[in-house]
Design an enzyme around this catalytic site. Structure first.
Site, PDB file in Angstrom:
ATOM      1  N   LEU A  47       0.904  -1.149   0.000  1.00 42.31           N
ATOM      2  CA  LEU A  47       0.000   0.000   0.000  1.00 42.31           C
ATOM      3  C   LEU A  47       0.937   1.191   0.000  1.00 42.31           C
ATOM      4  CD1 LEU A  47      -2.616  -0.850   2.788  1.00 42.31           C
ATOM      5  CD2 LEU A  47      -3.096  -0.611   0.351  1.00 42.31           C
ATOM      6  N   ASP A  48       0.670   2.184  -0.827  1.00 46.70           N
ATOM      7  CA  ASP A  48       1.621   3.307  -0.856  1.00 46.70           C
ATOM      8  C   ASP A  48       1.520   4.107   0.445  1.00 46.70           C
ATOM      9  OD1 ASP A  48      -0.420   5.249  -1.138  1.00 46.70           O
ATOM     10  OD2 ASP A  48      -0.437   4.961  -3.304  1.00 46.70           O
ATOM     11  N   ASN A  49       2.463   5.004   0.612  1.00 48.68           N
ATOM     12  CA  ASN A  49       2.616   5.786   1.827  1.00 48.68           C
ATOM     13  C   ASN A  49       1.303   6.412   2.304  1.00 48.68           C
ATOM     14  OD1 ASN A  49       4.213   7.100   3.837  1.00 48.68           O
ATOM     15  ND2 ASN A  49       4.113   8.970   2.646  1.00 48.68           N
ATOM     16  N   SER A  51      -1.817   5.537   1.429  1.00 46.68           N
ATOM     17  CA  SER A  51      -2.958   4.630   1.562  1.00 46.68           C
ATOM     18  C   SER A  51      -2.943   3.972   2.933  1.00 46.68           C
ATOM     19  CB  SER A  51      -2.911   3.560   0.476  1.00 46.68           C
ATOM     20  OG  SER A  51      -2.941   4.176  -0.798  1.00 46.68           O
TER      21      SER A  51
END
Length: 201
Positions: A47-49, A51
């Site tokens: 999950l990106d930073n 999210s």
């Protein structure tokens, strides 16, 4: 069934934390969570930073292959906050598939997926810059594919900005009432059953 000795965790990844234990950059890491993970634990699927939500951590290196290279694609569900009001017509466009950029000169049309307008999720962590008084719409989106930043780009394709993105489930493995930053360990057999994987031995 024998127990492989591997361990399986789900976490509610907080906003502003990367999905890894080490980074050359000065960022919040999984090791900053208040939990003593065993040696060799790694995240499955990022999950990106920005999210939040459900992230799987395990010591079992085979899980990535079992989950992402299986013949049957697995479902992932996200709850997203879109800027402004999303119309039923726009929801239908997302369901049918939209064209989004991948790479420099390429576009990709997303596969049909499940999308619906939902109430704001209960018990969300309050975040800086959350302007809940401004017009917005919460959507629940269930995908069987995961292109880079797909959910954000899908919203962009209908001219809405994604203001918040929370992954709530992967197959039957659910975030449930896990609060931001919390960790839950799951027994091996239950973990694979919830992911719909039978051939993990």
């Amino acid at each position: 069934m024998h127990n492989s000795g591997h361990r399986y965790f789900i976490i509610h990844k907080p906003y502003n934390m990367v999905s890894q234990f080490i980074s050359p950059h000065n960022v919040r890491l999984l090791g900053d969570l208040d939990f003593d993970f065993p040696e060799g634990t790694h995240a499955i699927g990022r999950l990106d930073n920005e999210s939040e939500g459900l992230l799987i951590l395990t010591t079992n290196k085979k899980v990535t292959k079992l989950l992402f290279e299986s013949v049957i694609p697995h479902k992932r569900t996200y709850v997203v906050k879109a800027k402004y009001y999303v119309t039923e017509e726009e929801v239908q466009r997302l369901r049918d598939g939209v064209s989004m950029p991948v790479g420099i000169h390429e576009t990709y049309t997303t596969k049909p997926c499940e999308v619906r307008i939902v109430p704001q999720p209960q018990g969300l962590e309050v975040r800086p810059g959350d302007y809940n008084d401004n017009p917005h719409t919460w959507l629940e989106i269930t995908l069987t594919e995961g292109k880079y930043h797909q959910v954000r780009k899908m919203l962009g394709a209908i001219h809405h900005r994604c203001q918040r993105l929370i992954r709530t489930s992967i197959e039957s493995l659910e975030l449930g009432d896990l609060k931001s930053g919390q960790v839950r360990e799951i027994p091996e057999a239950e973990f694979f059953a919830q992911l719909g994987i039978t051939d993990y031995q």
